[in-house]
Write a protein that holds these residues in place. Sequence first.
Motif, mmCIF file in Angstrom:
data_model
loop_
_atom_site.group_PDB
_atom_site.id
_atom_site.type_symbol
_atom_site.label_atom_id
_atom_site.label_comp_id
_atom_site.label_asym_id
_atom_site.label_seq_id
_atom_site.Cartn_x
_atom_site.Cartn_y
_atom_site.Cartn_z
ATOM 1 N N VAL A 48 0.783 -1.187 0.140
ATOM 2 C CA VAL A 48 0.260 0.249 -0.219
ATOM 3 C C VAL A 48 0.449 1.426 0.362
ATOM 4 O O VAL A 48 1.808 1.220 0.576
ATOM 5 N N TYR A 49 0.724 2.148 -0.279
ATOM 6 C CA TYR A 49 0.481 3.974 -1.016
ATOM 7 C C TYR A 49 -0.087 4.244 -0.242
ATOM 8 O O TYR A 49 -1.659 4.608 -0.799
ATOM 9 N N LEU A 50 0.383 5.202 0.636
ATOM 10 C CA LEU A 50 -0.841 6.107 1.111
ATOM 11 C C LEU A 50 -0.661 7.816 1.037
ATOM 12 O O LEU A 50 0.665 7.858 1.198
ATOM 13 N N LEU A 59 -5.524 6.103 -0.526
ATOM 14 C CA LEU A 59 -4.559 4.791 -0.497
ATOM 15 C C LEU A 59 -4.905 4.058 -1.932
ATOM 16 O O LEU A 59 -5.264 3.767 -2.689
ATOM 17 N N PHE A 60 -3.367 3.484 -1.890
ATOM 18 C CA PHE A 60 -2.928 2.901 -3.707
ATOM 19 C C PHE A 60 -2.594 1.556 -3.852
ATOM 20 O O PHE A 60 -2.050 1.409 -2.340
ATOM 21 N N GLY A 61 -3.131 0.293 -4.334
ATOM 22 C CA GLY A 61 -2.429 -0.835 -3.428
ATOM 23 C C GLY A 61 -1.919 -1.943 -4.807
ATOM 24 O O GLY A 61 -2.360 -1.140 -6.537
ATOM 25 N N ILE A 75 5.281 9.599 -9.369
ATOM 26 C CA ILE A 75 4.987 10.489 -8.700
ATOM 27 C C ILE A 75 5.831 11.675 -8.134
ATOM 28 O O ILE A 75 4.559 12.710 -7.381
ATOM 29 N N SER A 76 7.385 11.200 -7.629
ATOM 30 C CA SER A 76 8.009 12.348 -7.125
ATOM 31 C C SER A 76 8.608 13.129 -8.513
ATOM 32 O O SER A 76 9.197 14.322 -8.143
ATOM 33 N N ALA A 82 -0.265 11.248 -8.705
ATOM 34 C CA ALA A 82 -0.833 10.215 -8.690
ATOM 35 C C ALA A 82 -2.271 9.454 -9.891
ATOM 36 O O ALA A 82 -1.792 8.242 -10.255
ATOM 37 N N SER A 83 -3.187 9.987 -9.876
ATOM 38 C CA SER A 83 -3.936 9.812 -11.189
ATOM 39 C C SER A 83 -2.888 9.392 -12.441
ATOM 40 O O SER A 83 -2.944 8.029 -13.171
ATOM 41 N N THR A 84 -2.077 10.078 -12.974
ATOM 42 C CA THR A 84 -1.126 9.979 -14.230
ATOM 43 C C THR A 84 0.094 8.619 -13.830
ATOM 44 O O THR A 84 -0.544 8.097 -14.880
#
Length: 194
Positions: A48-50, A59-61, A75-76, A82-84
Amino acid sequence: MISHLKGKLVEKNPTDITVECNGVGYFLNISLNTYSQLPAEENIFIYVYLQVREDAHTLFGFMQKSEREIFKKLISVSGIGASTARTMLSSLTPLQVVEAITQEEVAIIQSVKGIGAKTAQRVIIDLKDKLSEFSEDVNEIVKSSRNTHKEEALSALETLGYTRKQSEKVVSRIIKNDAEASVETIIKFALKNL
Protein backbone atom coordinates in the motif's frame (compact mmCIF):
# COMPACT_ATOMS: atom_id res chain seq x y z
CA MET A 1 2.22 5.16 6.90
CA ILE A 2 0.42 1.96 5.97
CA SER A 3 2.91 -0.44 4.37
CA HIS A 4 0.64 -3.35 3.46
CA LEU A 5 -2.71 -4.94 4.12
CA LYS A 6 -3.47 -8.59 4.74
CA GLY A 7 -7.12 -9.48 4.74
CA LYS A 8 -10.20 -10.50 2.81
CA LEU A 9 -10.79 -9.20 -0.71
CA VAL A 10 -14.45 -8.14 -0.59
CA GLU A 11 -14.80 -6.17 -3.79
CA LYS A 12 -12.76 -6.17 -6.99
CA ASN A 13 -12.97 -3.76 -9.94
CA PRO A 14 -10.41 -2.93 -12.66
CA THR A 15 -9.55 0.40 -10.99
CA ASP A 16 -10.10 -0.35 -7.29
CA ILE A 17 -10.52 -3.03 -4.64
CA THR A 18 -11.85 -3.19 -1.09
CA VAL A 19 -9.89 -5.23 1.46
CA GLU A 20 -11.40 -6.02 4.86
CA CYS A 21 -8.95 -6.23 7.77
CA ASN A 22 -10.38 -6.92 11.24
CA GLY A 23 -13.79 -5.53 10.36
CA VAL A 24 -12.51 -2.39 8.61
CA GLY A 25 -12.85 -2.10 4.81
CA TYR A 26 -9.99 -0.31 3.04
CA PHE A 27 -10.68 1.16 -0.41
CA LEU A 28 -7.55 0.97 -2.58
CA ASN A 29 -7.02 2.46 -6.03
CA ILE A 30 -5.14 0.00 -8.25
CA SER A 31 -3.56 -0.15 -11.70
CA LEU A 32 -4.62 -2.62 -14.38
CA ASN A 33 -1.31 -4.37 -13.84
CA THR A 34 -2.22 -5.07 -10.21
CA TYR A 35 -5.78 -6.03 -11.21
CA SER A 36 -4.41 -8.68 -13.59
CA GLN A 37 -2.40 -10.23 -10.70
CA LEU A 38 -5.14 -10.36 -8.07
CA PRO A 39 -5.54 -13.87 -6.68
CA ALA A 40 -8.73 -15.85 -7.16
CA GLU A 41 -8.99 -16.65 -3.44
CA GLU A 42 -10.44 -14.31 -0.82
CA ASN A 43 -7.33 -13.79 1.32
CA ILE A 44 -4.95 -11.18 -0.05
CA PHE A 45 -1.65 -9.55 0.83
CA ILE A 46 -1.19 -6.22 -0.91
CA TYR A 47 1.42 -3.46 -0.67
CA VAL A 48 0.00 0.00 0.00
CA TYR A 49 0.95 3.61 -0.60
CA LEU A 50 -0.93 6.27 1.39
CA GLN A 51 -1.16 9.65 -0.30
CA VAL A 52 -1.97 12.44 2.16
CA ARG A 53 -3.34 15.66 0.72
CA GLU A 54 -5.07 18.62 2.28
CA ASP A 55 -8.48 17.41 1.11
CA ALA A 56 -8.06 13.60 1.08
CA HIS A 57 -6.15 10.56 2.28
CA THR A 58 -6.00 8.10 -0.62
CA LEU A 59 -4.73 4.50 -0.61
CA PHE A 60 -3.10 2.88 -3.63
CA GLY A 61 -2.58 -0.89 -3.76
CA PHE A 62 0.10 -2.93 -5.53
CA MET A 63 0.59 -6.70 -5.77
CA GLN A 64 4.36 -6.25 -6.21
CA LYS A 65 6.62 -4.14 -4.01
CA SER A 66 8.61 -3.07 -7.09
CA GLU A 67 5.48 -1.61 -8.74
CA ARG A 68 4.84 0.47 -5.61
CA GLU A 69 8.42 1.78 -5.72
CA ILE A 70 8.07 2.73 -9.39
CA PHE A 71 4.77 4.49 -8.57
CA LYS A 72 6.51 6.47 -5.79
CA LYS A 73 9.33 7.47 -8.17
CA LEU A 74 6.82 8.57 -10.82
CA ILE A 75 4.84 10.81 -8.46
CA SER A 76 8.08 12.43 -7.31
CA VAL A 77 8.38 14.02 -10.78
CA SER A 78 6.90 17.50 -11.12
CA GLY A 79 3.78 17.31 -13.30
CA ILE A 80 3.02 13.63 -12.54
CA GLY A 81 0.26 13.14 -10.00
CA ALA A 82 -1.00 9.90 -8.52
CA SER A 83 -3.76 9.64 -11.12
CA THR A 84 -1.32 10.03 -14.03
CA ALA A 85 1.13 7.54 -12.47
CA ARG A 86 -1.71 5.02 -12.07
CA THR A 87 -2.77 5.58 -15.68
CA MET A 88 0.84 5.06 -16.77
CA LEU A 89 1.01 1.76 -14.86
CA SER A 90 -2.32 0.77 -16.43
CA SER A 91 -1.33 1.65 -20.01
CA LEU A 92 2.14 0.11 -19.75
CA THR A 93 3.53 -2.70 -17.61
CA PRO A 94 6.02 -1.65 -14.92
CA LEU A 95 8.76 -3.25 -17.04
CA GLN A 96 7.72 -1.16 -20.07
CA VAL A 97 7.72 2.00 -17.91
CA VAL A 98 11.24 1.27 -16.64
CA GLU A 99 12.53 0.38 -20.12
CA ALA A 100 10.95 3.47 -21.72
CA ILE A 101 12.56 5.73 -19.11
CA THR A 102 16.00 4.08 -19.01
CA GLN A 103 16.17 3.88 -22.83
CA GLU A 104 14.86 7.45 -23.21
CA GLU A 105 11.86 6.53 -25.36
CA VAL A 106 9.86 9.77 -25.16
CA ALA A 107 7.15 8.58 -27.60
CA ILE A 108 6.19 5.61 -25.39
CA ILE A 109 5.88 7.76 -22.27
CA GLN A 110 4.02 10.43 -24.23
CA SER A 111 1.49 7.81 -25.45
CA VAL A 112 0.00 7.77 -21.92
CA LYS A 113 -3.05 10.03 -21.44
CA GLY A 114 -2.15 13.24 -19.66
CA ILE A 115 1.56 13.24 -20.50
CA GLY A 116 2.87 15.74 -23.03
CA ALA A 117 6.31 16.00 -24.61
CA LYS A 118 7.79 18.24 -21.89
CA THR A 119 6.49 16.07 -19.06
CA ALA A 120 7.75 12.91 -20.79
CA GLN A 121 11.22 14.45 -21.11
CA ARG A 122 11.12 15.57 -17.46
CA VAL A 123 10.24 12.00 -16.39
CA ILE A 124 13.26 10.66 -18.30
CA ILE A 125 15.65 13.31 -16.96
CA ASP A 126 14.48 12.90 -13.35
CA LEU A 127 14.21 9.10 -13.24
CA LYS A 128 16.67 7.64 -15.76
CA ASP A 129 19.38 6.94 -13.16
CA LYS A 130 16.94 6.16 -10.34
CA LEU A 131 15.05 3.39 -12.18
CA SER A 132 17.95 1.30 -13.50
CA GLU A 133 17.91 -0.68 -10.23
CA PHE A 134 14.31 -1.78 -10.90
CA SER A 135 14.95 -3.46 -14.25
CA GLU A 136 15.61 -6.84 -12.63
CA ASP A 137 12.93 -6.56 -9.93
CA VAL A 138 10.23 -5.76 -12.45
CA ASN A 139 10.86 -8.98 -14.37
CA GLU A 140 9.11 -10.79 -11.49
CA ILE A 141 5.85 -9.12 -12.46
CA VAL A 142 3.88 -11.52 -14.61
CA LYS A 143 0.71 -10.60 -16.41
CA SER A 144 -2.14 -13.07 -16.40
CA SER A 145 -5.08 -12.84 -18.75
CA ARG A 146 -8.63 -12.89 -17.44
CA ASN A 147 -11.87 -12.83 -19.38
CA THR A 148 -14.07 -10.01 -18.13
CA HIS A 149 -16.97 -7.93 -19.40
CA LYS A 150 -17.18 -4.89 -21.61
CA GLU A 151 -18.92 -3.10 -18.73
CA GLU A 152 -15.87 -3.45 -16.46
CA ALA A 153 -13.67 -1.87 -19.13
CA LEU A 154 -16.12 1.00 -19.64
CA SER A 155 -16.42 1.54 -15.89
CA ALA A 156 -12.63 1.64 -15.55
CA LEU A 157 -12.31 4.15 -18.40
CA GLU A 158 -14.96 6.36 -16.77
CA THR A 159 -12.98 6.26 -13.51
CA LEU A 160 -9.85 7.28 -15.44
CA GLY A 161 -11.67 10.37 -16.74
CA TYR A 162 -13.19 9.41 -20.12
CA THR A 163 -16.88 9.84 -20.96
CA ARG A 164 -18.89 6.69 -21.47
CA LYS A 165 -20.03 7.79 -24.94
CA GLN A 166 -16.47 8.39 -26.14
CA SER A 167 -15.22 5.11 -24.60
CA GLU A 168 -18.06 2.94 -25.91
CA LYS A 169 -17.17 3.43 -29.59
CA VAL A 170 -13.52 2.54 -29.05
CA VAL A 171 -14.26 -0.42 -26.75
CA SER A 172 -16.84 -1.82 -29.20
CA ARG A 173 -14.29 -1.63 -32.02
CA ILE A 174 -11.67 -3.45 -29.90
CA ILE A 175 -14.13 -6.21 -28.96
CA LYS A 176 -15.21 -6.55 -32.60
CA ASN A 177 -11.57 -7.20 -33.59
CA ASP A 178 -10.86 -9.51 -30.62
CA ALA A 179 -13.93 -11.08 -28.99
CA GLU A 180 -11.76 -12.91 -26.40
CA ALA A 181 -9.92 -9.74 -25.23
CA SER A 182 -9.44 -9.42 -21.47
CA VAL A 183 -10.57 -6.26 -19.69
CA GLU A 184 -6.91 -5.20 -19.31
CA THR A 185 -6.30 -5.56 -23.05
CA ILE A 186 -9.48 -3.68 -23.88
CA ILE A 187 -8.54 -0.80 -21.56
CA LYS A 188 -4.91 -0.63 -22.74
CA PHE A 189 -5.96 -0.43 -26.40
CA ALA A 190 -8.72 2.04 -25.52
CA LEU A 191 -6.24 4.28 -23.64
CA LYS A 192 -4.02 4.36 -26.73
CA ASN A 193 -6.96 5.19 -29.03
CA LEU A 194 -8.82 7.77 -26.92
